[in-house]
Motif scaffolding. Structure first.
Motif, PDB file in Angstrom:
ATOM      1  N   MET A   1     -35.315 -35.849  13.520  1.00  0.00           N
ATOM      2  CA  MET A   1     -34.684 -34.063  14.648  1.00  0.00           C
ATOM      3  C   MET A   1     -35.260 -33.155  14.286  1.00  0.00           C
ATOM      4  N   ALA A   2     -35.129 -32.461  14.934  1.00  0.00           N
ATOM      5  CA  ALA A   2     -35.971 -31.140  14.533  1.00  0.00           C
ATOM      6  C   ALA A   2     -34.772 -30.597  13.891  1.00  0.00           C
ATOM      7  N   LYS A   3     -35.322 -29.118  13.171  1.00  0.00           N
ATOM      8  CA  LYS A   3     -33.828 -28.640  12.426  1.00  0.00           C
ATOM      9  C   LYS A   3     -34.046 -27.028  12.747  1.00  0.00           C
ATOM     10  N   LEU A   4     -32.534 -26.482  12.997  1.00  0.00           N
ATOM     11  CA  LEU A   4     -32.892 -25.087  13.489  1.00  0.00           C
ATOM     12  C   LEU A   4     -31.703 -24.825  12.111  1.00  0.00           C
ATOM     13  N   LEU A   5     -31.962 -22.993  12.468  1.00  0.00           N
ATOM     14  CA  LEU A   5     -31.377 -22.297  11.260  1.00  0.00           C
ATOM     15  C   LEU A   5     -29.808 -22.101  11.137  1.00  0.00           C
ATOM     16  N   LEU A   6     -29.280 -21.751  10.577  1.00  0.00           N
ATOM     17  CA  LEU A   6     -27.789 -21.122  10.960  1.00  0.00           C
ATOM     18  C   LEU A   6     -28.016 -20.163   9.481  1.00  0.00           C
ATOM     19  N   ILE A   7     -27.648 -18.800   9.348  1.00  0.00           N
ATOM     20  CA  ILE A   7     -27.518 -17.623   8.662  1.00  0.00           C
ATOM     21  C   ILE A   7     -25.887 -17.323   8.608  1.00  0.00           C
ATOM     22  N   SER A   8     -25.337 -17.091   7.781  1.00  0.00           N
ATOM     23  CA  SER A   8     -24.594 -15.767   7.895  1.00  0.00           C
ATOM     24  C   SER A   8     -24.672 -14.867   7.379  1.00  0.00           C
ATOM     25  N   ILE A   9     -24.126 -13.453   7.759  1.00  0.00           N
ATOM     26  CA  ILE A   9     -24.442 -12.774   8.264  1.00  0.00           C
ATOM     27  C   ILE A   9     -23.533 -11.522   8.486  1.00  0.00           C
ATOM     28  N   ASN A  10     -22.908 -10.495   8.044  1.00  0.00           N
ATOM     29  CA  ASN A  10     -21.865  -9.670   7.638  1.00  0.00           C
ATOM     30  C   ASN A  10     -21.971  -9.271   9.316  1.00  0.00           C
ATOM     31  N   PRO A  11     -20.727  -8.806  10.102  1.00  0.00           N
ATOM     32  CA  PRO A  11     -20.769  -9.173  11.207  1.00  0.00           C
ATOM     33  C   PRO A  11     -21.453  -7.446  11.560  1.00  0.00           C
ATOM     34  N   ILE A  12     -21.205  -6.092  10.100  1.00  0.00           N
ATOM     35  CA  ILE A  12     -22.107  -5.113  10.483  1.00  0.00           C
ATOM     36  C   ILE A  12     -23.524  -5.037  10.295  1.00  0.00           C
ATOM     37  N   TYR A  13     -23.957  -5.669  10.061  1.00  0.00           N
ATOM     38  CA  TYR A  13     -25.532  -6.000   9.794  1.00  0.00           C
ATOM     39  C   TYR A  13     -26.429  -6.963  11.136  1.00  0.00           C
ATOM     40  N   LEU A  30     -35.549 -18.486   0.151  1.00  0.00           N
ATOM     41  CA  LEU A  30     -35.965 -18.566   1.286  1.00  0.00           C
ATOM     42  C   LEU A  30     -36.060 -20.628   2.175  1.00  0.00           C
ATOM     43  N   PRO A  31     -35.774 -20.066   3.375  1.00  0.00           N
ATOM     44  CA  PRO A  31     -36.145 -21.721   3.931  1.00  0.00           C
ATOM     45  C   PRO A  31     -37.474 -22.548   3.994  1.00  0.00           C
ATOM     46  N   LYS A  32     -38.154 -22.782   4.114  1.00  0.00           N
ATOM     47  CA  LYS A  32     -39.459 -23.866   3.931  1.00  0.00           C
ATOM     48  C   LYS A  32     -39.609 -23.078   5.897  1.00  0.00           C
ATOM     49  N   LYS A  33     -41.562 -22.553   5.017  1.00  0.00           N
ATOM     50  CA  LYS A  33     -41.613 -21.702   6.905  1.00  0.00           C
ATOM     51  C   LYS A  33     -40.981 -22.381   8.086  1.00  0.00           C
ATOM     52  N   LEU A  34     -40.410 -21.362   8.920  1.00  0.00           N
ATOM     53  CA  LEU A  34     -40.274 -21.577  10.122  1.00  0.00           C
ATOM     54  C   LEU A  34     -40.578 -21.251  11.045  1.00  0.00           C
ATOM     55  N   HIS A  35     -41.363 -20.149  11.259  1.00  0.00           N
ATOM     56  CA  HIS A  35     -42.703 -19.644  11.914  1.00  0.00           C
ATOM     57  C   HIS A  35     -42.424 -19.262  12.863  1.00  0.00           C
ATOM     58  N   GLY A  36     -41.384 -18.769  14.111  1.00  0.00           N
ATOM     59  CA  GLY A  36     -41.300 -18.799  15.663  1.00  0.00           C
ATOM     60  C   GLY A  36     -40.254 -19.555  16.038  1.00  0.00           C
ATOM     61  N   HIS A  37     -38.948 -20.191  15.341  1.00  0.00           N
ATOM     62  CA  HIS A  37     -38.270 -21.083  15.200  1.00  0.00           C
ATOM     63  C   HIS A  37     -37.094 -20.389  15.363  1.00  0.00           C
ATOM     64  N   LYS A  38     -36.255 -20.999  15.489  1.00  0.00           N
ATOM     65  CA  LYS A  38     -34.413 -20.419  15.593  1.00  0.00           C
ATOM     66  C   LYS A  38     -33.837 -19.919  14.844  1.00  0.00           C
ATOM     67  N   ILE A  50     -20.175 -18.450  15.635  1.00  0.00           N
ATOM     68  CA  ILE A  50     -21.699 -18.168  16.004  1.00  0.00           C
ATOM     69  C   ILE A  50     -22.281 -17.368  16.756  1.00  0.00           C
ATOM     70  N   THR A  51     -22.364 -15.915  16.864  1.00  0.00           N
ATOM     71  CA  THR A  51     -22.557 -14.579  17.999  1.00  0.00           C
ATOM     72  C   THR A  51     -23.641 -14.729  18.389  1.00  0.00           C
ATOM     73  N   GLY A  52     -24.934 -15.459  17.912  1.00  0.00           N
ATOM     74  CA  GLY A  52     -26.561 -14.915  18.535  1.00  0.00           C
ATOM     75  C   GLY A  52     -26.968 -16.235  17.385  1.00  0.00           C
ATOM     76  N   TRP A  53     -28.576 -15.849  18.399  1.00  0.00           N
ATOM     77  CA  TRP A  53     -29.611 -16.378  17.473  1.00  0.00           C
ATOM     78  C   TRP A  53     -30.743 -15.422  17.756  1.00  0.00           C
ATOM     79  N   ILE A  54     -31.901 -15.330  16.708  1.00  0.00           N
ATOM     80  CA  ILE A  54     -33.455 -14.406  16.023  1.00  0.00           C
ATOM     81  C   ILE A  54     -34.321 -15.648  16.244  1.00  0.00           C
TER      82      ILE A  54
END
Length: 141
Positions: A1-13, A30-38, A50-54
């Motif tokens: 299965m492919a992996k994605l990241l979930l990161i916790s961020i303060n609402p202000i940031y 940092l996690p392993k390099k996931l250039h171009g991933h979400k 969970i309010t969005g993605w980068i």
């Protein structure tokens, strides 16, 4: 299965990420390099959703004084905040944000089959309804 990241961020940031003024998200490690991933953004309390993605443009790791000199204006924090955050560390770590997408309808952790948010970041399993760019774009428009 492919992996994605979930990161916790303060609402202000999170807000400054969605507005585009914060282009580098700082991390103690940092996690392993996931250039171009979400990476999905979990906004901490009081939002607690969970309010969005980068789209990850890359990872940066270098001595903290050099990091600040080169990228400080892109971090969305003051110099004092930066050096306090990395106090006791030799290197600073950051996730370069290629693009950010705010969801119209936030997800709960249960939607991702999670019971608790990550302290900083964690991998999550691929799931077809969250990894389809077309689906995500319809949620952000």
């Amino acid at each position: 299965m492919a992996k994605l990241l979930l990161i916790s961020i303060n609402p202000i940031y999170a807000k400054t990420i969605y507005e585009g003024s914060k282009r580098i998200e700082l991390r103690g490690s940092l996690p392993k390099k996931l250039h171009g991933h979400k990476a999905f953004i979990y906004e901490t309390a009081p939002v607690s959703k969970i309010t969005g993605w980068i789209r990850i443009g890359g990872f940066i790791q270098m001595r903290k004084d050099e990091f600040w000199r080169r990228f400080g204006l892109m971090t969305g924090i003051t110099e004092d905040e930066f050096f306090n955050y990395f106090s006791g560390m030799v290197d600073a770590h950051g996730i370069y944000i290629d693009s950010a997408h705010h969801l119209k309808i936030p997800f709960s952790l249960k939607d991702f089959k999670l019971n608790k948010p990550p302290h900083s970041w964690r991998y999550i399993n691929y799931h077809p309804y969250i990894d389809d760019d077309l689906f995500l774009l319809t949620l952000t428009l």
